[in-house]
Design a protein around this motif. Sequence first.
Motif, short mmCIF file in Angstrom:
data_model
loop_
_atom_site.label_atom_id
_atom_site.label_comp_id
_atom_site.label_asym_id
_atom_site.label_seq_id
_atom_site.Cartn_x
_atom_site.Cartn_y
_atom_site.Cartn_z
N VAL A 136 -4.02 2.60 0.47
CA VAL A 136 -3.16 1.42 0.51
C VAL A 136 -4.03 0.17 0.41
O VAL A 136 -5.06 0.06 1.08
CB VAL A 136 -2.34 1.37 1.83
N GLY A 181 1.39 5.61 2.70
CA GLY A 181 0.06 6.06 2.33
C GLY A 181 -0.37 7.30 3.10
O GLY A 181 -0.98 8.23 2.55
N ALA A 213 3.99 0.48 3.99
CA ALA A 213 2.96 0.94 3.05
C ALA A 213 1.94 1.83 3.74
O ALA A 213 1.53 2.86 3.18
CB ALA A 213 2.27 -0.26 2.40
N GLU A 223 0.57 -3.37 -1.54
CA GLU A 223 1.60 -3.98 -0.72
C GLU A 223 1.47 -5.49 -0.73
O GLU A 223 0.39 -6.01 -0.52
CB GLU A 223 1.44 -3.42 0.70
N ILE A 232 -1.34 2.39 -3.60
CA ILE A 232 -0.17 1.70 -3.07
C ILE A 232 -0.64 0.27 -2.85
O ILE A 232 -1.61 0.05 -2.11
CB ILE A 232 0.32 2.31 -1.74
N ILE A 241 2.12 2.81 -6.72
CA ILE A 241 3.30 2.29 -6.04
C ILE A 241 3.13 0.84 -5.61
O ILE A 241 2.15 0.50 -4.95
CB ILE A 241 3.60 3.15 -4.78
N VAL A 286 4.76 -1.99 -3.23
CA VAL A 286 5.67 -2.21 -2.11
C VAL A 286 5.85 -3.71 -1.99
O VAL A 286 4.89 -4.45 -1.77
CB VAL A 286 5.14 -1.62 -0.79
#
Length: 173
Positions: free
Chosen positions: A30, A23, A19, A66, A64, A4, A6
């Motif tokens: 993250v 997470g 985020a 970010e 994730i 992912i 962000v």
Amino acid sequence: MNRIMVMGVSAGVGKSTFARRLGELLEISVYHLDALYWKPEWEEASLEEFADDQQKIVSLDQWIIEGNYSNTYDIRVQNADTIIYLELPLIVCLYRVFKRWIQNIGKTRPDMGEGCKEKLDFQFLKFICTTYYPRKKKMETRLQAFKGTGSQKNIIMLKNKKEIRSYLETLSH
């Protein structure tokens, strides 16, 4: 959702907070781009080092990531299955940047590079104000292009505090 991105329209939009919460809900690690880019005392990482760090992360099964950093956008977007874009009004972003600064004076935030104590200066505020509207337009174009190509990527655009809160609440159930 396993890989992912962000992203957001500006500093202060809430990328890091979102985020972290995402997470926690999904139990996925993250990674904050600011923490990879900024070395102690606000020294910038080289583009090669910054890109290499991201290549290592995107090779993982779940992540994730970010942050914005358009100079390495392709590394993340090629490997992401989901892109979440946050957009709040400029005045809200500026308010949050000021609030963050006041709350963290003399401290290093967990989403920032080690030894980078919170700071706020005219140059950063000018950056936020001058890039907000061009970035908003650019991101709208980028995300619409994904939707138009039949991409397998899940594109999620959250454009106000209510949508952001509702999205996270839905995931928590």
